[in-house]
Enzyme design. Structure first.
Site, PDB file in Angstrom:
ATOM      1  N   HIS A  69       0.811  -1.227   0.000  1.00 49.94           N
ATOM      2  CA  HIS A  69       0.000   0.000   0.000  1.00 49.94           C
ATOM      3  C   HIS A  69       0.838   1.268   0.000  1.00 49.94           C
ATOM      4  CE1 HIS A  69      -4.041  -1.756   0.508  1.00 49.94           C
ATOM      5  NE2 HIS A  69      -3.336  -2.775   0.949  1.00 49.94           N
ATOM      6  N   ASP A  84       3.408   9.483  -1.124  1.00 47.97           N
ATOM      7  CA  ASP A  84       2.235   8.763  -0.612  1.00 47.97           C
ATOM      8  C   ASP A  84       1.881   7.652  -1.597  1.00 47.97           C
ATOM      9  OD1 ASP A  84       0.026   8.169   0.925  1.00 47.97           O
ATOM     10  OD2 ASP A  84      -0.840  10.180   0.839  1.00 47.97           O
TER      11      ASP A  84
HETATM   12  P1  ADQ Z   1      -3.015   6.088   4.652  1.00 48.68           P
HETATM   13  O1  ADQ Z   1      -1.621   6.545   4.800  1.00 48.68           O
HETATM   14  O2  ADQ Z   1      -3.770   5.934   5.900  1.00 48.68           O
HETATM   15  O3  ADQ Z   1      -3.106   4.729   3.835  1.00 48.68           O
HETATM   16  P2  ADQ Z   1      -4.901   7.534   2.726  1.00 48.68           P
HETATM   17  O4  ADQ Z   1      -4.869   6.859   1.444  1.00 48.68           O
HETATM   18  O5  ADQ Z   1      -4.980   9.010   2.600  1.00 48.68           O
HETATM   19  O6  ADQ Z   1      -3.681   7.239   3.687  1.00 48.68           O
HETATM   20  O7  ADQ Z   1      -6.157   7.028   3.487  1.00 48.68           O
HETATM   21  C1  ADQ Z   1      -6.539   7.651   4.626  1.00 48.68           C
HETATM   22  C2  ADQ Z   1      -7.959   7.248   4.978  1.00 48.68           C
HETATM   23  O8  ADQ Z   1      -8.171   7.698   6.290  1.00 48.68           O
HETATM   24  C3  ADQ Z   1      -8.976   7.925   4.092  1.00 48.68           C
HETATM   25  O9  ADQ Z   1     -10.048   7.043   3.863  1.00 48.68           O
HETATM   26  C4  ADQ Z   1      -9.413   9.140   4.905  1.00 48.68           C
HETATM   27  O10 ADQ Z   1     -10.761   9.505   4.720  1.00 48.68           O
HETATM   28  C5  ADQ Z   1      -9.208   8.643   6.311  1.00 48.68           C
HETATM   29  N1  ADQ Z   1      -8.832   9.756   7.201  1.00 48.68           N
HETATM   30  C6  ADQ Z   1      -7.790  10.595   7.100  1.00 48.68           C
HETATM   31  N2  ADQ Z   1      -7.812  11.513   8.077  1.00 48.68           N
HETATM   32  C7  ADQ Z   1      -8.892  11.249   8.804  1.00 48.68           C
HETATM   33  C8  ADQ Z   1      -9.472  11.850   9.961  1.00 48.68           C
HETATM   34  N3  ADQ Z   1      -8.952  12.904  10.571  1.00 48.68           N
HETATM   35  N4  ADQ Z   1     -10.578  11.279  10.421  1.00 48.68           N
HETATM   36  C9  ADQ Z   1     -11.114  10.205   9.833  1.00 48.68           C
HETATM   37  N5  ADQ Z   1     -10.633   9.604   8.752  1.00 48.68           N
HETATM   38  C10 ADQ Z   1      -9.529  10.120   8.248  1.00 48.68           C
HETATM   39  C11 ADQ Z   1      -2.183   3.835   3.195  1.00 48.68           C
HETATM   40  C12 ADQ Z   1      -1.161   4.483   2.264  1.00 48.68           C
HETATM   41  C13 ADQ Z   1      -1.877   5.331   1.224  1.00 48.68           C
HETATM   42  C14 ADQ Z   1      -2.889   4.467   0.451  1.00 48.68           C
HETATM   43  C15 ADQ Z   1      -3.785   3.702   1.408  1.00 48.68           C
HETATM   44  C16 ADQ Z   1      -4.641   2.674   0.668  1.00 48.68           C
HETATM   45  O11 ADQ Z   1      -0.236   5.267   3.002  1.00 48.68           O
HETATM   46  O12 ADQ Z   1      -0.964   5.910   0.317  1.00 48.68           O
HETATM   47  O13 ADQ Z   1      -3.692   5.285  -0.352  1.00 48.68           O
HETATM   48  O14 ADQ Z   1      -3.019   2.997   2.374  1.00 48.68           O
HETATM   49  O15 ADQ Z   1      -3.847   1.801  -0.071  1.00 48.68           O
END
Ligand code: ADQ
Length: 475
Positions: free
Chosen positions: A168, A375
């Site tokens: 991921h 990311d």
């Molecule tokens: P993450 O690093 O966690 O995931 P991301 O893809 O942005 O990053 O996903 C974050 C999730 O958490 C989103 O669904 C978002 O809505 C939620 N989120 C963020 N801040 C929040 C908050 N304050 N309250 C509630 N929810 C919140 C890892 C990798 C990413 C990759 C994903 C999926 O680092 O690059 O996209 O896995 O593969």
């Protein structure tokens, strides 16, 4: 194309927190993250199993007793880890060695041999606990950087069934990856999987170049063949369930929430930032770019608010403590310098929101500013697009996240270039409706085509064919 229905076994560091939600402890907490909502429908279809760490710790390492939770279609199977294992395997090697390295920050990497050994031991413990749960025709799908060596451990215990891995996070360029003392062991371990999946072509290319340099062999466009083994290698950009975000943002509760937020900033323009508080997400450069907008384009003073929502993350890791201090300081500086009696430029919410709430906030935001330094994908960018209407806002997106490979109609920025990002932010805030709509329509098409369902079905279909090929090749 629909994947055949065999039992799916998902393995990840943590299992979803269904139990807490069921017990009502999840009130106010995030209900379902990207991975959970991407995989649960597939598990429900096949009556699947999700295996991982329970999140519970034991004082000492003890005999593995699995915890179980089940509803009509999904079974969770969990093991506890000792306090020492969590410290070394999770906070240590996974989050202070692999995480910074794979995101291209080798200078932040903390390398300790005892933590590497703990990582290997925990991967072995996962394998030992999992193997007795498996049936010969299960599809085992291992997720992410905590479990890079699980496949080889399962293999050593005699597992010959179907087994895939999905990363991921990014895979770094060969010269960065080479700074890992155990570089070769990880590559060899990955080759025990039938299919290795990445979000983007760039990560796939980095991996292939690294593997070919280190192990020799060749790649025919589908299979990587080396003296150490053969694996299929592919690109599967993860998506979201766009209709859920659109629907959440459109409920009367969602609309009301949006109105309340707008009123609370006196109908000013809203720029939104949403992330876990992680140094890879580029929150300080985002704040600096917003500050630069106010410095260089004073007509925007008093007219725009940045709403930064940061979910607490890995709060026991020193680099995250420092990052939080830096963000707190920057918010304080900007607000101290620019606030007026009726305007506070940055509104900073250090907490987790439910996805329904996020959808409503996305809907009313004029701009979503996504500025990671690196990311894997970034689901927030896709969630923002999914939540918009025919009067859409503008996505400003870092070129260093996986999503930028697909979301090319966003305003793409280099987050290290603070002036450039400030200019893009101004352009986004001033963009005429026609142009916003045109860009959004193109982005919406991508988000609704490349969904989480498409991601998992494509991956599972390729996993089966990779496994069948391997069986055919076996002596
Ligand atoms: P993450 O690093 O966690 O995931 P991301 O893809 O942005 O990053 O996903 C974050 C999730 O958490 C989103 O669904 C978002 O809505 C939620 N989120 C963020 N801040 C929040 C908050 N304050 N309250 C509630 N929810 C919140 C890892 C990798 C990413 C990759 C994903 C999926 O680092 O690059 O996209 O896995 O593969």
């Amino acid at each position: 194309m629909e994947a055949p229905r065999r039992r799916l076994v998902v393995v990840s560091n943590r299992v979803p927190n269904f139990m807490e939600q069921e017990a009502g402890q999840g009130a106010g907490a995030r209900q379902a993250g990207g991975l959970v909502s991407a995989l649960v429908p597939a598990l429900e279809e096949t009556g699947g199993l999700w295996f991982g760490w329970s999140g519970q710790t034991t004082p000492q390492r003890s005999r593995t007793e699995l915890r179980r939770w089940t509803d009509s279609s999904i079974e969770l199977c969990m093991l506890d880890l000792s306090v020492e294992e969590v410290k070394r395997y999770y906070f240590g090697f996974s989050n202070r060695a692999i995480w910074p390295l794979f995101h291209g920050f080798p200078a932040l990497m903390v390398l300790r041999e005892e933590e590497y050994r703990a990582y290997r031991r925990v991967n072995r413990r996962f394998a030992e606990a999992l193997i007795s749960e498996l049936r010969p025709d299960d599809d085992v799908w291992v997720h992410d950087y905590h479990l890079l060596q699980l496949g080889v451990e399962l293999h050593n215990l005699g597992w010959e069934g179907c087994m895939g891995f999905f990363l991921h996070i990014p895979f770094p360029a060969p010269e960065i990856y080479a700074t890992l003392p155990w570089a070769r062991q990880f590559l060899e371990a990955l080759l025990s999987y039938d299919l290795i999946g990445f979000h983007t072509k760039l990560y796939q290319k980095n991996f292939l170049e690294t593997a070919l340099l280190e192990l020799g062999g060749g790649f025919d466009g589908t299979y990587l063949r080396t003296s150490q083994g053969v694996a299929r290698v592919g690109v599967y950009p993860i998506g979201i369930e766009p209709e859920r975000f659109w629907t959440w943002a459109s409920t009367s509760e969602g609309i009301q929430r949006g109105i309340t937020l707008r009123k609370s900033v006196n109908d000013r323009h809203i720029v939104i930032g949403v992330d876990r508080l992680d140094y890879t997400k580029g929150i300080p450069v985002r704040l600096q770019a917003f500050q630069r907008l106010l410095e260089r384009f004073p007509s925007w003073r008093g007219k725009v608010c940045l709403v930064q929502i940061s979910a607490p993350s890995r709060t026991d890791v020193p680099e995250y403590v420092q990052q939080k201090e830096q963000v707190d300081r920057l918010v304080g500086n900007i607000n101290g310098r620019f606030s007026d009696h009726d305007w506070i430029p940055v509104r900073y919410l250090y907490r987790t929101f439910r996805q329904e709430e996020l959808a409503a906030i996305y809907r009313v935001a004029d701009v979503c500013l996504v500025t990671p330094l690196r990311d894997g994908m970034n689901l927030v960018a896709k969630e923002y697009i999914a939540s918009q209407t025919r009067e859409p806002g503008v996505l400003v997106l870092s070129r260093f996240c996986g999503a930028a490979e697909e979301l090319t109609e966003a305003l793409i920025v280099n987050p290290y270039d603070i002036d450039g990002t400030a200019r893009a932010l101004k352009e986004a805030l001033e963009m005429p409706l026609r142009q916003r709509r045109k860009r959004w329509e193109a982005l919406y098409k991508v988000v609704t085509t490349s969904t989480s369902q498409v991601w998992r079905n494509r991956y599972l279909t390729d996993l089966h064919s990779a496994h069948q090929e391997r069986e055919l090749r076996a002596p």
